[in-house]
Write a protein that holds these residues in place. Structure first.
Motif, PDB file in Angstrom:
ATOM      1  N   ASP A 187     -38.211 -24.464 -83.361  1.00 49.93           N
ATOM      2  CA  ASP A 187     -38.577 -25.846 -83.084  1.00 49.93           C
ATOM      3  C   ASP A 187     -37.575 -26.790 -83.730  1.00 49.93           C
ATOM      4  O   ASP A 187     -37.241 -27.837 -83.195  1.00 49.93           O
ATOM      5  N   VAL A 203     -44.996 -17.990 -72.211  1.00 49.75           N
ATOM      6  CA  VAL A 203     -43.723 -18.699 -72.335  1.00 49.75           C
ATOM      7  C   VAL A 203     -43.611 -19.333 -73.719  1.00 49.75           C
ATOM      8  O   VAL A 203     -44.488 -20.095 -74.149  1.00 49.75           O
ATOM      9  N   ARG A 204     -42.542 -18.989 -74.397  1.00 46.32           N
ATOM     10  CA  ARG A 204     -42.215 -19.607 -75.682  1.00 46.32           C
ATOM     11  C   ARG A 204     -41.093 -20.597 -75.413  1.00 46.32           C
ATOM     12  O   ARG A 204     -39.913 -20.268 -75.380  1.00 46.32           O
ATOM     13  N   ARG A 205     -41.463 -21.830 -75.199  1.00 46.92           N
ATOM     14  CA  ARG A 205     -40.554 -22.825 -74.647  1.00 46.92           C
ATOM     15  C   ARG A 205     -39.330 -23.129 -75.504  1.00 46.92           C
ATOM     16  O   ARG A 205     -38.223 -23.250 -74.960  1.00 46.92           O
ATOM     17  N   PRO A 206     -39.475 -23.293 -76.833  1.00 50.55           N
ATOM     18  CA  PRO A 206     -38.289 -23.682 -77.608  1.00 50.55           C
ATOM     19  C   PRO A 206     -37.122 -22.712 -77.475  1.00 50.55           C
ATOM     20  O   PRO A 206     -35.971 -23.126 -77.552  1.00 50.55           O
ATOM     21  N   HIS A 239     -36.840 -20.318 -74.838  1.00 50.89           N
ATOM     22  CA  HIS A 239     -36.660 -19.840 -73.466  1.00 50.89           C
ATOM     23  C   HIS A 239     -36.978 -18.350 -73.348  1.00 50.89           C
ATOM     24  O   HIS A 239     -36.200 -17.575 -72.766  1.00 50.89           O
TER      25      HIS A 239
END
Length: 252
Positions: free
Chosen positions: A64, A144-147, A149
């Motif tokens: 993050d 999904v782990r957005r930070p 990708h």
């Protein structure tokens, strides 16, 4: 080094690795452990990191604090050199696992147009290869782990249990001086272990700045790594320990 610059460098290293020790910081910055302890106390009071016994932790998730796009821009030439050397290890017809990370994404770019099967949990690799008609692309499911990708969780682990790959190209936060492979994010560690179990050959892709490296979580020992691809200038003692455990070291 001025205190202001030293504090900035400490925060960069803690955010990149997630956790680090007083001893490592003192060695990397060329100052005494007592100086580092005072620095960490100041940064802890400011709330920019969390002081723990023997070292410090990032106060927030490292990814993050340093999202994928920011990490991608760091040490670009070293990462490109590692990716180029790794691409030469891939043979047509191979089934390969690509871990998450900015170096494996660069490797994916070099696999465009190749007759290979790529299995991955990386959305960055998906973006690189999704339109390539030559590459057979298998995306592992999961949350999904957005930070960063990536896809993580029990669904991803379950999918990996069905995979048999010729080799995995693995990333990591760092390699400890004794050759232990470490990472910073709890959700990614079981996936890395599952990828190791699913592949006949384990290839570690890490640029020279991660030798030695830091991380709060152990992924595997040096005996679990078959090949290490890194740059000239990586810590020689760490590389010797890895080689002594059986890893072939390829320098770019």
């Amino acid at each position: 080094m001025l205190q202001r610059l030293r504090h900035a460098e400490i925060m960069r290293r803690v955010r990149l690795s997630g956790a680090t020790s007083v001893r490592d910081l003192a060695s990397q910055l060329g100052v005494s452990p007592s100086t580092i302890r005072r620095d960490l106390e100041v940064l802890d009071r400011d709330g920019t990191l969390r002081r723990v016994r023997g070292g410090a932790l990032a106060s927030v998730d490292a990814d993050d604090a340093r999202p994928f796009a920011e990490v991608e821009a760091v040490d670009e030439q070293d990462k490109e050199a590692v990716a180029a050397r790794a691409a030469a290890l891939v043979r047509d017809g191979d089934v390969i696992l690509l871990d998450i990370g900015t170096t494996t994404m660069r490797l994916a770019r070099r696999l465009r147009g190749r007759r290979v099967t790529v299995v991955t949990s990386s959305l960055a690799v998906l973006d690189v290869l999704r339109s390539d008609p030559e590459v057979e692309l298998l995306l592992l499911g999961g949350m999904v782990r957005r930070p960063y990708h990536s896809l993580v969780g029990v669904l991803t682990e379950a999918a990996l249990s069905q995979v048999v790959a010729d080799r995995v190209f693995l990333g990591a936060s760092g390699v400890r001086p004794d050759g232990q492979l470490v990472d910073t994010t709890l959700a990614e560690v079981p996936l890395k272990r599952a990828m190791i179990a699913a592949a006949r050959q384990v290839v570690l892709l890490v640029d020279r700045h991660k030798f030695p490296g830091t991380g709060a979580l152990r992924v595997c020992g040096p005996e679990d790594i078959d090949v290490i691809v890194t740059n000239e200038g990586a810590d020689e003692a760490t590389l010797r320990n890895c080689a002594a455990a059986g890893a072939e070291v390829l320098l770019t």
